[in-house]
Design a protein around this motif. Structure first.
Motif, PDB file in Angstrom:
ATOM      1  N   ASN A 110       0.888  -1.145  -0.039  1.00 15.31           N
ATOM      2  CA  ASN A 110       0.036  -0.203   0.116  1.00 15.31           C
ATOM      3  C   ASN A 110       0.890   1.214   0.062  1.00 15.31           C
ATOM      4  OD1 ASN A 110      -1.717   2.111   0.595  1.00 15.31           O
ATOM      5  ND2 ASN A 110      -2.756   1.069   1.998  1.00 15.31           N
ATOM      6  N   GLY A 111       0.918   1.798  -1.073  1.00 13.41           N
ATOM      7  CA  GLY A 111       1.696   3.266  -1.158  1.00 13.41           C
ATOM      8  C   GLY A 111       1.471   4.317  -0.428  1.00 13.41           C
ATOM      9  N   TRP A 112      -0.065   4.291  -0.502  1.00 11.02           N
ATOM     10  CA  TRP A 112      -0.676   5.276   0.520  1.00 11.02           C
ATOM     11  C   TRP A 112      -0.175   5.489   1.858  1.00 11.02           C
ATOM     12  CZ3 TRP A 112      -3.283   9.100  -1.996  1.00 11.02           C
ATOM     13  CH2 TRP A 112      -3.735   8.831  -3.363  1.00 11.02           C
ATOM     14  N   THR A 113      -0.032   4.161   2.474  1.00  8.92           N
ATOM     15  CA  THR A 113       0.519   4.388   3.689  1.00  8.92           C
ATOM     16  C   THR A 113       2.090   4.425   3.653  1.00  8.92           C
ATOM     17  OG1 THR A 113       0.217   1.960   4.073  1.00  8.92           O
ATOM     18  CG2 THR A 113      -1.509   3.467   4.812  1.00  8.92           C
ATOM     19  N   LEU A 114       2.801   4.013   2.873  1.00 10.35           N
ATOM     20  CA  LEU A 114       4.251   3.712   2.854  1.00 10.35           C
ATOM     21  C   LEU A 114       4.831   5.057   2.598  1.00 10.35           C
ATOM     22  CD1 LEU A 114       6.440   1.616   3.109  1.00 10.35           C
ATOM     23  CD2 LEU A 114       6.600   1.437   0.221  1.00 10.35           C
ATOM     24  N   TRP A 115       4.600   5.822   1.578  1.00 11.01           N
ATOM     25  CA  TRP A 115       5.245   6.927   1.267  1.00 11.01           C
ATOM     26  C   TRP A 115       4.856   8.040   2.221  1.00 11.01           C
ATOM     27  CZ3 TRP A 115       9.001   6.503  -2.132  1.00 11.01           C
ATOM     28  CH2 TRP A 115       8.738   5.683  -3.350  1.00 11.01           C
TER      29      TRP A 115
END
Length: 136
Positions: A110-115
C-alpha cells in the motif's frame, strides 16, 4: 529540420549545481505550447493524486520517501506536475503510489501508507484531510 531550444529555469540550474554525485535529477520535457503566446501548456494533474494536488495538499516537486528498517530498503520519489511519481532509479513515472512503492520493494504494498512527506505525514494522511475538507 526544426530547431530544438531547451531553456532551464534558474532554480533547475541551482539545484543541479548543488546536487551530489549520487543524486538523480529528473527533468521532464513536454511537447506543446500556446501558439499565441509561446507559453508552455500547463500540466493537469490526473490519476489517484489529482485530488490532493487540486486541493493543494500535494504539489509538483514534493519529495516522498520511505524507509523499511527490517528489510533494509529505502525509497525516494518526486511528484510530477501531472500527478505521477518519478522513483529514483526507475526510467518511467508511476501513476499510482502503490505501483511506485512496488517498483522499489518488489512486493505488492500500500503506497498510500508507505510514502511519507518530509514532515512525516503519509499520502493516506493527506487523503484523509481531503475527505474531512469535502465532508464539511
Amino acid at each position: 529540420m526544426p530547431t530544438l531550444s531547451i531553456h532551464f529555469d534558474s532554480s533547475v540550474l541551482a539545484h543541479l549545481a548543488k546536487a551530489t554525485g549520487d543524486e538523480t535529477v529528473h527533468v521532464t520535457l513536454t511537447l506543446g505550447t500556446n501558439e499565441e503566446t509561446g507559453a508552455a501548456v500547463p500540466a493537469v494533474p490526473r490519476g489517484p493524486l489529482a485530488g490532493l494536488m487540486k486541493a493543494q495538499l500535494l504539489t509538483a516537486g514534493t519529495v516522498l520517501t520511505f524507509r523499511q528498517r527490517r528489510a533494509g530498503r529505502t525509497g525516494r520519489a518526486v511528484v510530477t506536475p501531472d500527478g505521477e511519481l518519478i522513483v529514483d532509479g526507475k526510467p518511467t513515472p508511476f501513476a499510482s503510489p502503490s505501483k511506485a512503492a512496488e517498483a522499489v520493494t518488489g512486493n505488492v504494498i500500500n503506497g498510500w501508507t508507505l510514502w511519507h512527506l518530509e514532515d512525516g505525514r503519509t499520502l493516506d494522511d493527506l487523503r484523509q484531510e481531503l475527505a474531512r475538507r469535502t465532508d464539511k
